[in-house]
Design a protein around this motif. Structure first.
Motif, PDB file in Angstrom:
ATOM      1  N   UNK A  76       0.873  -1.238  -0.042  1.00 22.01           N
ATOM      2  CA  UNK A  76       0.024   0.029  -0.026  1.00 22.01           C
ATOM      3  C   UNK A  76       0.796   1.227  -0.021  1.00 22.01           C
ATOM      4  N   UNK A  77       0.513   2.281  -0.737  1.00 22.13           N
ATOM      5  CA  UNK A  77       1.321   3.465  -0.849  1.00 22.13           C
ATOM      6  C   UNK A  77       1.065   4.175   0.488  1.00 22.13           C
ATOM      7  N   UNK A  78       2.416   5.079   0.963  1.00 28.32           N
ATOM      8  CA  UNK A  78       2.267   5.809   2.239  1.00 28.32           C
ATOM      9  C   UNK A  78       1.621   7.150   1.808  1.00 28.32           C
ATOM     10  N   UNK A  79       0.712   7.599   2.762  1.00 28.83           N
ATOM     11  CA  UNK A  79      -0.081   8.694   2.665  1.00 28.83           C
ATOM     12  C   UNK A  79       0.349   9.806   3.496  1.00 28.83           C
ATOM     13  N   UNK A  80       0.412  11.000   2.924  1.00 26.73           N
ATOM     14  CA  UNK A  80       0.411  12.227   3.899  1.00 26.73           C
ATOM     15  C   UNK A  80      -0.631  12.586   4.759  1.00 26.73           C
ATOM     16  N   UNK A  81      -0.452  13.333   5.614  1.00 26.29           N
ATOM     17  CA  UNK A  81      -1.630  13.782   6.510  1.00 26.29           C
ATOM     18  C   UNK A  81      -2.908  14.193   5.752  1.00 26.29           C
ATOM     19  N   UNK A  82      -2.743  14.804   4.719  1.00 21.48           N
ATOM     20  CA  UNK A  82      -3.767  15.441   3.503  1.00 21.48           C
ATOM     21  C   UNK A  82      -4.300  14.263   2.735  1.00 21.48           C
ATOM     22  N   UNK A  83      -3.804  13.085   2.947  1.00 23.69           N
ATOM     23  CA  UNK A  83      -4.534  11.893   2.018  1.00 23.69           C
ATOM     24  C   UNK A  83      -3.654  11.603   0.700  1.00 23.69           C
ATOM     25  N   UNK A  84      -2.739  12.685   0.390  1.00 29.84           N
ATOM     26  CA  UNK A  84      -1.794  12.497  -0.733  1.00 29.84           C
ATOM     27  C   UNK A  84      -1.038  11.469  -0.752  1.00 29.84           C
ATOM     28  N   UNK A  85      -0.548  10.872  -1.982  1.00 29.11           N
ATOM     29  CA  UNK A  85       0.446   9.905  -1.709  1.00 29.11           C
ATOM     30  C   UNK A  85       1.902  10.651  -1.556  1.00 29.11           C
ATOM     31  N   UNK A  86       2.677   9.811  -0.917  1.00 34.33           N
ATOM     32  CA  UNK A  86       3.858  10.334  -0.462  1.00 34.33           C
ATOM     33  C   UNK A  86       4.660   9.819  -1.849  1.00 34.33           C
ATOM     34  N   UNK A  87       5.434  10.986  -2.147  1.00 34.87           N
ATOM     35  CA  UNK A  87       6.289  10.436  -3.454  1.00 34.87           C
ATOM     36  C   UNK A  87       7.730  11.055  -3.081  1.00 34.87           C
ATOM     37  N   UNK A  88       8.691  10.460  -4.025  1.00 28.58           N
ATOM     38  CA  UNK A  88      10.094  10.614  -3.997  1.00 28.58           C
ATOM     39  C   UNK A  88      10.402  10.719  -5.492  1.00 28.58           C
ATOM     40  N   UNK A  89      11.034  11.783  -6.032  1.00 28.71           N
ATOM     41  CA  UNK A  89      11.411  11.597  -7.560  1.00 28.71           C
ATOM     42  C   UNK A  89      12.862  11.649  -7.562  1.00 28.71           C
ATOM     43  N   UNK A  90      13.616  10.756  -8.121  1.00 30.09           N
ATOM     44  CA  UNK A  90      14.997  10.890  -8.286  1.00 30.09           C
ATOM     45  C   UNK A  90      15.524  10.964  -9.616  1.00 30.09           C
ATOM     46  N   UNK A  91      16.806  11.445  -9.710  1.00 32.75           N
ATOM     47  CA  UNK A  91      17.322  11.774 -11.138  1.00 32.75           C
ATOM     48  C   UNK A  91      17.883  10.332 -11.229  1.00 32.75           C
ATOM     49  N   UNK A  92      17.568   9.859 -12.451  1.00 31.36           N
ATOM     50  CA  UNK A  92      18.177   8.357 -12.734  1.00 31.36           C
ATOM     51  C   UNK A  92      19.705   8.330 -12.907  1.00 31.36           C
ATOM     52  N   UNK A  93      20.022   7.238 -12.909  1.00 33.66           N
ATOM     53  CA  UNK A  93      21.468   6.891 -12.983  1.00 33.66           C
ATOM     54  C   UNK A  93      22.361   7.435 -14.231  1.00 33.66           C
ATOM     55  N   UNK A  94      21.835   7.558 -15.233  1.00 35.28           N
ATOM     56  CA  UNK A  94      22.383   8.183 -16.327  1.00 35.28           C
ATOM     57  C   UNK A  94      22.121   9.642 -16.603  1.00 35.28           C
ATOM     58  N   UNK A  95      21.662  10.271 -15.688  1.00 38.62           N
ATOM     59  CA  UNK A  95      21.623  11.781 -15.716  1.00 38.62           C
ATOM     60  C   UNK A  95      22.724  12.443 -15.226  1.00 38.62           C
ATOM     61  N   UNK A  96      23.181  13.764 -15.685  1.00 40.60           N
ATOM     62  CA  UNK A  96      24.375  14.551 -15.169  1.00 40.60           C
ATOM     63  C   UNK A  96      24.211  14.586 -13.645  1.00 40.60           C
ATOM     64  N   UNK A  97      23.054  14.790 -13.150  1.00 39.61           N
ATOM     65  CA  UNK A  97      22.768  15.024 -11.741  1.00 39.61           C
ATOM     66  C   UNK A  97      23.325  13.770 -10.634  1.00 39.61           C
TER      67      UNK A  97
END
Length: 110
Positions: free
Chosen positions: A2-23
Protein backbone atom coordinates in the motif's frame (compact mmCIF):
# COMPACT_ATOMS: atom_id res chain seq x y z
CA UNK A 1 2.12 -2.98 -1.04
CA UNK A 2 0.00 0.00 0.00
CA UNK A 3 1.27 3.52 -0.73
CA UNK A 4 2.25 5.73 2.18
CA UNK A 5 -0.02 8.74 2.58
CA UNK A 6 0.62 12.26 3.77
CA UNK A 7 -1.62 13.67 6.49
CA UNK A 8 -3.73 15.35 3.78
CA UNK A 9 -4.41 11.96 2.13
CA UNK A 10 -2.10 12.51 -0.86
CA UNK A 11 0.43 9.82 -1.71
CA UNK A 12 3.97 10.32 -0.52
CA UNK A 13 6.32 10.54 -3.47
CA UNK A 14 10.05 10.85 -4.04
CA UNK A 15 11.39 11.63 -7.51
CA UNK A 16 15.04 10.82 -8.20
CA UNK A 17 17.35 11.72 -11.02
CA UNK A 18 18.17 8.47 -12.85
CA UNK A 19 21.65 6.92 -12.90
CA UNK A 20 22.13 8.05 -16.50
CA UNK A 21 21.56 11.76 -15.73
CA UNK A 22 24.28 14.34 -15.18
CA UNK A 23 22.90 15.06 -11.68
CA UNK A 24 23.19 11.47 -10.54
CA UNK A 25 26.54 10.90 -12.26
CA UNK A 26 27.95 14.05 -10.69
CA UNK A 27 26.95 12.90 -7.19
CA UNK A 28 28.31 9.39 -7.82
CA UNK A 29 31.60 10.65 -9.26
CA UNK A 30 32.01 13.05 -6.35
CA UNK A 31 31.65 10.23 -3.81
CA UNK A 32 33.96 7.90 -5.75
CA UNK A 33 36.62 10.61 -6.05
CA UNK A 34 36.32 11.36 -2.34
CA UNK A 35 36.93 7.69 -1.47
CA UNK A 36 39.85 7.44 -3.91
CA UNK A 37 41.47 10.54 -2.37
CA UNK A 38 41.06 9.04 1.10
CA UNK A 39 42.72 5.83 -0.07
CA UNK A 40 45.60 7.74 -1.66
CA UNK A 41 46.07 9.87 1.45
CA UNK A 42 45.88 7.13 4.06
CA UNK A 43 47.04 4.14 1.98
CA UNK A 44 44.13 2.27 3.60
CA UNK A 45 42.40 0.23 0.92
CA UNK A 46 39.41 -0.99 2.90
CA UNK A 47 36.17 0.87 3.44
CA UNK A 48 33.84 0.40 6.36
CA UNK A 49 30.17 -0.34 5.99
CA UNK A 50 29.51 3.02 7.62
CA UNK A 51 31.58 4.77 4.89
CA UNK A 52 29.63 3.00 2.15
CA UNK A 53 26.32 3.76 3.82
CA UNK A 54 27.21 7.44 4.17
CA UNK A 55 28.24 7.57 0.53
CA UNK A 56 24.97 5.95 -0.56
CA UNK A 57 22.92 8.38 1.52
CA UNK A 58 24.83 11.33 0.06
CA UNK A 59 24.30 10.14 -3.51
CA UNK A 60 20.58 9.56 -2.91
CA UNK A 61 20.20 12.98 -1.27
CA UNK A 62 21.92 14.72 -4.19
CA UNK A 63 19.93 12.65 -6.69
CA UNK A 64 16.58 13.61 -5.16
CA UNK A 65 14.76 15.86 -7.61
CA UNK A 66 11.56 16.42 -5.60
CA UNK A 67 9.41 14.93 -2.90
CA UNK A 68 6.08 15.12 -1.17
CA UNK A 69 6.53 13.36 2.16
CA UNK A 70 5.52 13.61 5.78
CA UNK A 71 8.40 13.23 8.21
CA UNK A 72 8.28 13.94 11.90
CA UNK A 73 4.70 15.17 11.59
CA UNK A 74 5.49 17.82 8.97
CA UNK A 75 5.89 18.04 5.20
CA UNK A 76 9.53 19.18 5.01
CA UNK A 77 10.93 21.22 2.16
CA UNK A 78 13.46 19.25 0.14
CA UNK A 79 17.01 20.25 0.97
CA UNK A 80 20.19 18.22 0.74
CA UNK A 81 20.54 18.16 4.55
CA UNK A 82 16.91 17.16 5.11
CA UNK A 83 17.19 14.39 2.52
CA UNK A 84 20.31 13.06 4.26
CA UNK A 85 18.45 13.10 7.58
CA UNK A 86 15.40 11.30 6.19
CA UNK A 87 17.42 8.68 4.29
CA UNK A 88 19.68 8.17 7.30
CA UNK A 89 16.81 7.66 9.75
CA UNK A 90 14.43 5.68 7.53
CA UNK A 91 16.69 2.68 6.92
CA UNK A 92 13.91 0.82 5.08
CA UNK A 93 13.58 3.58 2.48
CA UNK A 94 17.08 3.38 0.97
CA UNK A 95 16.69 -0.11 -0.51
CA UNK A 96 13.41 0.94 -2.12
CA UNK A 97 15.03 3.99 -3.70
CA UNK A 98 18.00 1.95 -4.89
CA UNK A 99 15.65 -0.65 -6.37
CA UNK A 100 13.73 2.08 -8.20
CA UNK A 101 16.99 3.44 -9.61
CA UNK A 102 18.04 -0.02 -10.73
CA UNK A 103 14.62 -0.57 -12.26
CA UNK A 104 14.97 2.60 -14.28
CA UNK A 105 17.95 1.04 -16.04
CA UNK A 106 15.69 -1.77 -17.31
CA UNK A 107 14.13 0.76 -19.67
CA UNK A 108 17.46 1.70 -21.26
CA UNK A 109 18.69 0.02 -24.42
CA UNK A 110 21.84 -2.04 -24.01
Amino acid sequence: GEPLLNDDGSQMTITLWGPYTKEYKSASHEQTNLRLKQIQKTKETTLSYEDLEESTITILAKATKSWSITFGGTKPKLTFDKAKTVYGELFWLRPQLEEALQGSLDFMEA
